[in-house]
Design an enzyme around this catalytic site. Structure first.
Site, short mmCIF file in Angstrom:
data_model
loop_
_atom_site.label_atom_id
_atom_site.label_comp_id
_atom_site.label_asym_id
_atom_site.label_seq_id
_atom_site.Cartn_x
_atom_site.Cartn_y
_atom_site.Cartn_z
N PRO A 117 0.79 -1.23 0.00
CA PRO A 117 0.00 0.00 0.00
C PRO A 117 0.83 1.29 0.00
O PRO A 117 0.25 2.37 -0.09
CB PRO A 117 -0.80 -0.11 1.29
CG PRO A 117 0.04 -0.96 2.17
CD PRO A 117 0.76 -1.93 1.29
N ASP A 131 2.78 1.19 -11.82
CA ASP A 131 1.57 2.00 -11.85
C ASP A 131 1.78 3.28 -11.06
O ASP A 131 2.67 3.38 -10.22
CB ASP A 131 0.41 1.23 -11.21
CG ASP A 131 -0.01 0.07 -12.07
OD1 ASP A 131 0.16 0.16 -13.30
OD2 ASP A 131 -0.49 -0.94 -11.52
N LYS A 187 -2.56 4.43 -14.92
CA LYS A 187 -3.89 4.20 -15.48
C LYS A 187 -4.96 4.95 -14.71
O LYS A 187 -6.04 5.20 -15.21
CB LYS A 187 -4.20 2.70 -15.45
CG LYS A 187 -3.84 2.02 -16.74
CD LYS A 187 -4.34 0.60 -16.75
CE LYS A 187 -3.99 -0.11 -15.46
NZ LYS A 187 -4.37 -1.51 -15.48
N ASP A 203 -1.75 -5.75 -3.81
CA ASP A 203 -1.56 -7.11 -4.28
C ASP A 203 -1.92 -7.15 -5.77
O ASP A 203 -2.95 -6.60 -6.16
CB ASP A 203 -2.49 -8.06 -3.50
CG ASP A 203 -2.26 -9.50 -3.93
OD1 ASP A 203 -1.48 -10.19 -3.25
OD2 ASP A 203 -2.82 -9.91 -4.95
N ALA A 238 -4.54 -2.97 -0.19
CA ALA A 238 -4.89 -1.73 0.50
C ALA A 238 -5.86 -1.98 1.66
O ALA A 238 -5.75 -1.36 2.72
CB ALA A 238 -5.50 -0.74 -0.48
N MET A 269 -11.78 1.90 -4.96
CA MET A 269 -12.23 2.83 -6.01
C MET A 269 -13.65 3.30 -5.74
O MET A 269 -14.49 3.34 -6.63
CB MET A 269 -12.12 2.16 -7.39
CG MET A 269 -10.67 1.86 -7.74
SD MET A 269 -10.45 0.84 -9.18
CE MET A 269 -10.63 -0.80 -8.52
#
Ligand code: SAH
Length: 446
Positions: free
Chosen positions: A212, A235, A257, A289, A318, A369
């Site tokens: 995380p 990322d 992304k 992960d 997370a 999200m």
């Protein structure tokens, strides 16, 4: 950086030391490690200096230094251990344009001698700009403990081995050879034979969970792979402290992304991984992960189709970091017999879930999200009978230095999220312990 470190060639050079007392002896001990000709001036001299002179290791003149003595010197040490006489030496040095070190007088000195770890030809110099000798000594001790005493001999050996090693294919084969030679304690001849007989190794893609954000939450394997990577594809959510751990020569490629910046299409990432993975050791670094909302399968399928080998190293997701931040457990006897990991939206927009199950009292879910989907989630849950005051904990930047925990509930969730800018996990059904206690206190006060 006021003092710039350099390594000075001392072969066939002259270094002058003004002083032959105790203070000079300490400097001389260090200077005797060099290959310079060392000339010492003082009216009197310690026995130690006389011994060195008798052994031909220094040239001793039993008189004070004069200007003419500095001709051709590259450095001069003012080490009479008498401030006035030492400043006199400094004046002569200025005249002769020779850099001077005045003992115990930083401002009058043109240079300083660092603390040194000597594994000749490997030399580590430690400087603290004269501010903290204690710190320099502690760092020196730490480095000494880490550099094996035999390192110098190994380095000299390495010089002799260089031509043979240079015959190995450039890149990984050569690097592996040197790593095993220096740090594996392996026999050079055997290693060279092995390296020569190995065919050029095909590439490999390691999917690695970066966790995380806190580098201490990386697995040991993740660290190792970062150390060995040729290419790191990462990322945007991967924290800079973790990227720092990549091998210095590794190429770092960001394929962000999330967010609103320029973003890579998944197909382009797949193509990149296949291309780089054919000949390189690639680390595909994903936050948390790789197997949780990380599009791992799509990338794996592309590699499979192209015949590129891969493996997966898990990471701390997370949600685990978020619930740890709360100091709570996801599951609790008598409350919930399961945990859901869900996303606020998927490729088609807001993600549908089994809302009836999620709306039941005691249900616990980690929502990824979920920031933009908050109103949707609240609406769906209340529609299915969830209590408006069902607790929701927002954990922003879990595990990072700027981690923030916000206690909220279904009705206030959207408002609570209004100033949450970082990545956040919403923990449905869990109230932070402190907030729970506070609520009790308020009830008691009423
Ligand atoms: N594979 C990742 C998830 C990637 S999806 C994992 O296992 O953690 C991206 C979402 O993860 C973000 O929208 C946010 O909900 C969550 N996330 C990632 N890092 C986070 C962090 N440090 N703190 C809180 N949430 C985080």
């Amino acid at each position: 950086m006021r003092h710039f470190p350099i390594f000075l060639d001392t072969v066939d050079k002259t270094i002058v030391v003004a002083g032959a007392g105790e203070c000079a002896v300490a400097k001389l001990r260090l200077l005797l490690k060099t290959e310079a000709r060392i000339v010492v001036f003082d009216a009197d001299a310690e026995d130690q200096v006389r011994d060195w002179a008798a052994q031909g290791r220094v040239e001793l003149h039993l008189r004070d230094l004069v200007l003419a003595d500095l001709g051709g010197a590259i450095l001069v040490y003012a080490a009479y251990d008498d401030p006035e006489r030492d400043l006199g030496v400094q004046a002569l040095a200025r005249e002769a344009r020779v850099p001077a070190l005045v003992v115990d007088n930083l401002d009058a000195s043109d240079f300083i001698t660092p603390a040194i770890v000597d594994r000749d030809p490997v030399t580590v110099a430690i400087g603290t700009e004269g501010t903290a000798p204690v710190l320099a000594r502690a760092i020196k001790a730490g480095i000494e403990a880490r550099l094996p005493v035999g390192l110098g001999a190994l380095a000299r050996r390495a010089k002799a081995l260089r031509p043979a090693a240079e015959a190995l294919p450039k890149g990984r084969a050569r690097r592996d050879f040197w790593t095993r030679f220096f740090f594996g304690g392996e026999d050079a001849e055997v290693l060279l034979e092995q390296a020569k007989s190995q065919e050029a190794q095909p590439g490999h893609v390691h999917f690695v969970g970066a966790g995380p954000g806190d580098p201490e939450l990386l697995t040991l394997r993740a660290r190792k792979m970062l150390h060995e990577a040729d290419v790191v594809v990462y990322d945007r959510l991967v924290s800079p402290e973790i990227l720092e751990l990549a091998r210095r020569e590794a190429r770092l490629i960001e394929v962000g992304k999330t967010g609103f910046g320029p973003s890579w299409k998944q197909e382009d990432i797949n193509v990149l991984l296949v291309e780089e993975g054919r000949n390189n050791r690639v680390v595909r670094l994903k936050s948390g992960d790789p197997g949780v909302f990380g599009r791992l399968d799509e990338e794996v399928e592309a590699l499979d189709a192209a015949g590129v080998a891969y493996d997966v190293t898990p990471g701390i997701t997370a949600a685990s970091a978020a619930v740890a931040g709360l100091g709570l457990s996801f599951t609790r006897r008598g409350r919930n017999s399961g945990l859901r990991i869900i996303t606020g939206h998927d490729t088609k927009g807001f993600a549908e879930q089994d809302w009836r199950e999620l709306a039941r009292p005691g249900a616990v879910a980690a929502i990824y999200m979920g920031k933009k989907a908050a109103r949707f989630v609240t609406g769906r849950l209340m529609m299915h009978g969830a209590a408006p005051d069902t607790p929701v904990s927002i954990v922003e930047n879990a595990s990072r230095a700027d981690q923030r925990i916000i206690a909220s509930d279904l009705v206030t969730l959207e408002r609570s999220l209004s100033d949450v800018a970082g990545p956040a996990v919403l923990l449905l059904g869990l109230a932070p312990r402190a907030a729970a206690q506070q609520a009790n206190q308020w009830q008691e006060a009423l």
